[in-house]
Design an enzyme around this catalytic site. Structure first.
Site, mmCIF file in Angstrom:
data_model
loop_
_atom_site.group_PDB
_atom_site.id
_atom_site.type_symbol
_atom_site.label_atom_id
_atom_site.label_comp_id
_atom_site.label_asym_id
_atom_site.label_seq_id
_atom_site.Cartn_x
_atom_site.Cartn_y
_atom_site.Cartn_z
ATOM 1 N N LYS A 14 -7.030 7.689 0.227
ATOM 2 C CA LYS A 14 -7.102 7.258 1.623
ATOM 3 C C LYS A 14 -5.851 7.704 2.396
ATOM 4 O O LYS A 14 -5.950 8.242 3.486
ATOM 5 C CB LYS A 14 -7.242 5.726 1.707
ATOM 6 C CG LYS A 14 -8.476 5.182 0.998
ATOM 7 C CD LYS A 14 -8.632 3.674 1.191
ATOM 8 C CE LYS A 14 -7.582 2.824 0.493
ATOM 9 N NZ LYS A 14 -7.681 2.802 -0.976
ATOM 10 N N ARG A 89 -10.021 -5.547 3.247
ATOM 11 C CA ARG A 89 -10.240 -5.531 1.803
ATOM 12 C C ARG A 89 -10.973 -6.769 1.311
ATOM 13 O O ARG A 89 -11.197 -6.903 0.110
ATOM 14 C CB ARG A 89 -8.895 -5.462 1.093
ATOM 15 C CG ARG A 89 -8.447 -4.068 0.752
ATOM 16 C CD ARG A 89 -7.132 -4.163 0.007
ATOM 17 N NE ARG A 89 -6.933 -3.036 -0.826
ATOM 18 C CZ ARG A 89 -5.949 -2.136 -0.631
ATOM 19 N NH1 ARG A 89 -5.115 -2.252 0.363
ATOM 20 N NH2 ARG A 89 -5.818 -1.148 -1.468
ATOM 21 N N ARG A 128 0.968 9.104 -10.201
ATOM 22 C CA ARG A 128 1.726 8.783 -8.992
ATOM 23 C C ARG A 128 2.882 7.840 -9.328
ATOM 24 O O ARG A 128 3.967 7.961 -8.781
ATOM 25 C CB ARG A 128 0.777 8.137 -7.971
ATOM 26 C CG ARG A 128 1.436 7.717 -6.674
ATOM 27 C CD ARG A 128 0.407 7.348 -5.620
ATOM 28 N NE ARG A 128 0.012 5.955 -5.695
ATOM 29 C CZ ARG A 128 -0.931 5.387 -4.941
ATOM 30 N NH1 ARG A 128 -1.590 6.109 -4.062
ATOM 31 N NH2 ARG A 128 -1.240 4.119 -5.065
ATOM 32 N N ARG A 134 6.494 2.937 -7.178
ATOM 33 C CA ARG A 134 5.682 1.738 -6.949
ATOM 34 C C ARG A 134 5.451 1.000 -8.252
ATOM 35 O O ARG A 134 4.823 1.529 -9.167
ATOM 36 C CB ARG A 134 4.335 2.129 -6.317
ATOM 37 C CG ARG A 134 4.459 2.404 -4.841
ATOM 38 C CD ARG A 134 3.126 2.755 -4.245
ATOM 39 N NE ARG A 134 2.087 1.758 -4.498
ATOM 40 C CZ ARG A 134 0.908 1.779 -3.903
ATOM 41 N NH1 ARG A 134 0.627 2.725 -3.033
ATOM 42 N NH2 ARG A 134 0.006 0.859 -4.184
#
Ligand SMILES: Nc1ncnc2c1ncn2[C@@H]1O[C@H](COP(=O)(O)OP(=O)(O)O)[C@@H](O)[C@H]1O
Length: 190
Positions: A14, A89, A128, A134
């Site tokens: 996204k 969401r 990632r 993260r």
């Protein structure tokens, strides 16, 4: 205002697509994940409240998220339209978004879903996590928890938007440019 909801599981791309689409269609990109991470980094009151949920891969409570989202939208009164990335969401967030947009004489034009298989996406997120810093991308258990949150709370939104004739699935596997073309075809037909 042409408001587009970008929909998809964690890792579906996204954010990547939003970067291209916002330029192409001159839209304001609002990523709730990015806004939360900004608040975490700056240790704001919102960041303090959201951190425990985010680090565990849980959704942040609706009330907090919706308030933040509305504040963000209100920062762009003259926009051509908003590209919503990571919101709504939950069903309660979808209803809140519709109510809010109605109150400013606007609406969701389309929800465009980037589709891909879970196992491909989990591998993408782990990759990632090696560079993004993260916490929620670094551990397979947290990633699986985000998928569980998605399946339980976010997947039902598909029916919500289908019932309004606003749900457009797009194959999310391919090159970035190919996927941008597929999403653009939907937007150009609105
Ligand atoms: N609309 C939302 N409602 C609740 N929590 C959210 C929302 N958007 C983002 N978050 C929180 O921020 C985290 C990261 O969001 P994001 O970067 O969009 O994730 P992903 O890469 O998993 O799609 C989520 O796991 C959740 O804790």
């Amino acid at each position: 205002m042409t408001n587009i909801v970008l929909f998809g599981k964690p890792g579906a791309g996204k954010g990547t697509q939003a970067e291209f689409l916002k330029e192409k269609y001159k839209l304001t990109h609002i990523s709730t994940g990015d806004v939360f991470r900004f608040n975490l980094k700056n240790d704001t009151e919102l960041g303090k409240q959201a951190r425990v949920f985010m680090d565990a891969g849980d959704l942040v409570p609706d009330e907090l998220t919706t308030k933040m989202l509305i504040d963000e939208v209100n920062k762009h009164p003259n926009t051509n339209g908003i590209l919503f990335d990571g919101y709504p969401r939950t069903l309660s967030q979808s209803v809140a978004l519709d109510e809010f947009l109605t109150s400013i004489n606007s609406k969701v034009a389309a929800t465009i879903a980037l589709e891909a298989d879970d196992e491909i996406l989990i591998q993408r997120l782990l990759e990632r996590g090696k560079t993004s810093g993260r916490i929620d991308d670094q551990d397979e258990e947290k990633i699986r928890n985000r998928y569980q949150e998605y399946n339980e709370k976010t997947a039902p939104l598909m029916d919500y938007y289908k019932a309004q004739g606003k749900f457009f699935p797009v194959n999310g596997i391919g090159s970035i440019a190919e996927i941008t073309d597929r999403v653009s075809a939907v937007i150009d037909n609105l």
